[in-house]
Scaffold this active site. Structure first.
Site, PDB file in Angstrom:
ATOM      1  N   ASP A 102       0.825  -1.201   0.000  1.00 27.86           N
ATOM      2  CA  ASP A 102       0.000   0.000   0.000  1.00 27.86           C
ATOM      3  C   ASP A 102       0.862   1.254   0.000  1.00 27.86           C
ATOM      4  O   ASP A 102       2.092   1.171   0.074  1.00 27.86           O
ATOM      5  CB  ASP A 102      -0.912  -0.032   1.230  1.00 27.86           C
TER       6      ASP A 102
ATOM      7  N   ASP B  68     -10.291   2.023  -3.307  1.00 27.98           N
ATOM      8  CA  ASP B  68     -10.911   0.795  -2.830  1.00 27.98           C
ATOM      9  C   ASP B  68     -12.322   0.633  -3.373  1.00 27.98           C
ATOM     10  O   ASP B  68     -13.100   1.592  -3.413  1.00 27.98           O
ATOM     11  CB  ASP B  68     -11.009   0.807  -1.303  1.00 27.98           C
TER      12      ASP B  68
END
Length: 660
Positions: free
Chosen positions: A196, A283
């Site tokens: 990430d 997301d």
């Protein structure tokens, strides 16, 4: 999890004559100079899109060993593992702290008891990964490219956040790349890593988050709302360091690197050269509009993906809300679309308690095989609108296609499928086999359908090809590497569905384009989504690019001839400057056009590519400061085997030549 170069100067043109006998030398720094070798990404072990299970959407940070092993057992017992669902990936929430003194990461043994191995290492995930490997599965782990993880910004309520001093809570890779990669892949035995980037975006000096949580600040390298304020080179450099560490830790190439910058930092242009998959969006959330948003972020980038490197619109959200068992149409659409665009098929719900109906969808071997086809051609958009789309994917043997008819809207949609959408002959029968109902039908020319709201029909199609002994380049995007795409600076893509932000709702001024990608190379369309057309001549097939671009084609199919009709596209923003088109084979010039400008009739190029392994297609033009971009078209770009190729050249009166 988480939310979210100017080209070098052109140089002297090579010989203008079509009877080319040599190639002019160019300085090594010229990005348009032919490499003479395949430059596509070759690291890692993702020859097909990864499949398996991820913990995030199922449990967020509330993950534990029992839940993960339960999901693993279902993958095996249900037969999904035999279909390819083999990765079991931990996301955020597993760590306890970075140990003071030696900086070794420690596992939270309260939720992963098997990690309590004692000894000088303190904790180890080796027993956990050994169990997964013994089941025939593979193990994945999560970290951040910065100092801190996303949960440390967005899940502050979680009981599973890293603990300890400021330094002990810095569990990301920053300053520990080689140490952590060795730990994950040599010591602990993981096979896959998702990295990430919240650590580069969300811990700014002076921010309330940094001050309240006593974090060590990092000036953002990623600016979520301004691509021009993002340090693209620095972000890429960090991931390149990880890729190098992975190659050192796993010299056998048995790893998968998942880049998660949420479509930011212009990852579209470099993700394919660094990692095995890269997130193209924020997301996903379990709503139809979020699915549209994430799908759109990847669906028109097939030329940037292929074996070993994949567009990643995020994990499947099947099993929740709009994609739970009570929404079978939406579940099938979500799964079908991800399969068609070669997205990783990573499930993320509690498999232990999920309904059998969802396992039946995930277990549709025909749909899975579309995703796992060895040729790795992502579907291209054959028809495009805000209401409905037609996606077509060439399967490995080249004789078969897959086609998806997709109703994006909430009302029934009339869709007419044409043989030419499939690049099949109009006058010959086309057979369709429905990959959900398993029923077959035949049509000639066209066939009408009415799609229910949110419905996606998926077929395997066969028939007489438009090209008897060859293929259009737009049919085989997985064999193409976009080495240089001609964009001067990142441009945000306005074509992606703009959903209501699930985190801020309507508290902002509106939903704006977020992800760079506008102006990239396109199959059967210009870089800006227009139909291919040169001096009034339209092309249903071809590659749309910008001037000062270079594409590579891997000639694994034994093709003997390349042909294309080339010119400045009628949609170009620059109608004053001319460009030239060049075809190279293994670094040698094979064909070149004269200078062509807006309004110039398309010029036919023909090149002998027998025994050539890498074909390179270059468009050169003046890069005048402040001038609009020149849109260039490789119309009807195709490769053919020798017999048909020679007849074609003769019929067109094209002079065939070969560079040396």
């Amino acid at each position: 999890m988480t939310r979210s170069a100017t080209l070098h100067r052109t140089i002297a043109a090579v010989a203008a004559s079509l009877l080319v006998t040599h190639v002019d030398a160019r300085p090594p720094a010229d990005p348009l100079a032919p490499a003479g070798r395949w430059e596509g990404h070759a690291g890692g072990s993702a020859s097909t899109p990864p499949m398996g299970w991820n913990s995030w959407n199922a449990f967020r940070t509330e993950v534990d060993e029992e839940k993960v092993m339960g999901a693993a057992r279902v993958l095996v017992d249900s037969g999904l593992a035999r279909l390819g669902y083999t990765y079991v990936n931990l996301d955020d929430g597993w760590w306890f702290k970075r140990r003071a003194g030696d900086g070794r990461l420690q596992v939270r043994t309260g939720i992963f008891p098997s990690a309590a191995t004692g000894g000088p290492d303190g904790t180890s995930f080796r027993p956990f990964t050994d169990r997964l490997h013994a089941m025939g599965l593979k193990a994945g782990i999560y970290t951040d490219i910065g100092r801190n993880a996303c949960s440390q910004a967005y899940d502050l309520h979680s009981p599973n956040l890293p603990q300890g001093t400021t330094a002990e809570r810095e569990v990301g890779l920053d300053g520990h790349v080689a140490q952590d990669i060795d730990l994950y892949f040599r010591d602990w035995g993981f096979d896959y890593i998702k990295i990430d980037a919240c650590g580069l975006a969300d811990f700014a000096p002076g921010s309330a988050l940094v001050e309240r949580q006593a974090y060590r600040a990092l000036p953002p390298l990623i600016e979520r709302n301004a691509i021009n304020r993002t340090d693209i080179a620095a972000v890429r450099g960090r991931y390149e360091a990880v890729a190098a560490a992975l190659k050192a830790a796993r010299p056998g190439n048995d790893y998968v690197l998942s880049i998660c910058t949420w479509g930011m930092a212009n990852v579209r242009t470099w993700g394919k050269d660094v990692g095995n998959l890269w997130r193209t969006s924020a997301d996903i959330t379990p709503s139809w509009t979020s699915m549209l948003h994430n799908f759109d972020s990847a669906a028109k980038r097939p030329l940037y993906a292929g074996p070993g490197h994949w567009n990643d619109p995020d994990i499947l959200h099947i099993g929740h809300d709009a994609f739970d068992a009570s929404h079978p149409v939406e579940v099938r659409s979500h799964f079908s679309l991800w399969a068609m665009i070669n997205a990783p098929l990573l499930v993320s719900y509690d498999l232990r308690n999920g309904p059998a109906a969802l396992l039946d969808v995930l277990g549709n071997a025909d749909i899975v095989h579309l995703n796992q086809d060895k040729a790795g051609h992502q579907a291209t958009v054959a028809y495009d609108s805000d209401d409905a789309q037609i996606l077509v994917k060439t399967l490995g043997d080249g004789a078969r296609k897959a086609v998806a008819l997709f109703n994006r809207g909430a009302t029934p949609a009339p869709v007419t499928l044409l043989a030419r959408h499939l690049k099949l002959a109009d006058g010959a029968p086309v057979t369709l086999r429905d990959l959900w109902s398993k029923e077959s039908t035949t049509f000639t020319g066209e066939k009408a359908f009415t799609l229910a709201p949110h419905e996606t029909l998926v077929f395997e199609a066969s028939g007489k090809r438009q090209l008897d002994n060859g293929v259009y380049l737009s049919e085989i995007p997985g064999a193409i590497n976009v080495a240089v795409d001609g964009t001067r600076q990142p441009m945000l893509d306005p074509g992606i569905h703009r959903m209501i932000d699930p985190w801020s709702n309507t508290r902002s001024g509106g939903s704006r384009p977020q992800y760079a990608g506008w102006g990239g190379a396109q199959a059967d369309a210009t870089p800006f989504g227009q139909a291919l057309q040169v001096a009034g001549q339209g092309f249903d097939a071809g590659i749309g690019v910008l001037a000062n671009s270079r594409l590579q084609l891997r000639n694994d199919g034994g093709y003997a001839r390349f042909t294309a009709s080339v010119g400045v596209d009628d949609s170009t923003g620059d109608t004053r400057h001319s460009v030239r088109f060049y075809v190279y084979g293994d670094g040698k010039l094979l064909a070149a056009s004269p200078p062509v400008a807006f309004g110039t009739k398309a010029h036919r190029l023909n090149a002998d590519i027998r025994r050539v392994k890498v074909v390179e297609l270059v468009v050169r033009g003046a890069a005048a400061a402040g001038a609009p971009l020149v849109v260039a078209t490789w119309g009807d770009a195709q490769v053919a085997r020798r017999a048909v190729a020679m007849r074609l050249a003769a019929s067109l009166g094209v002079v065939v030549f070969r560079g040396k």
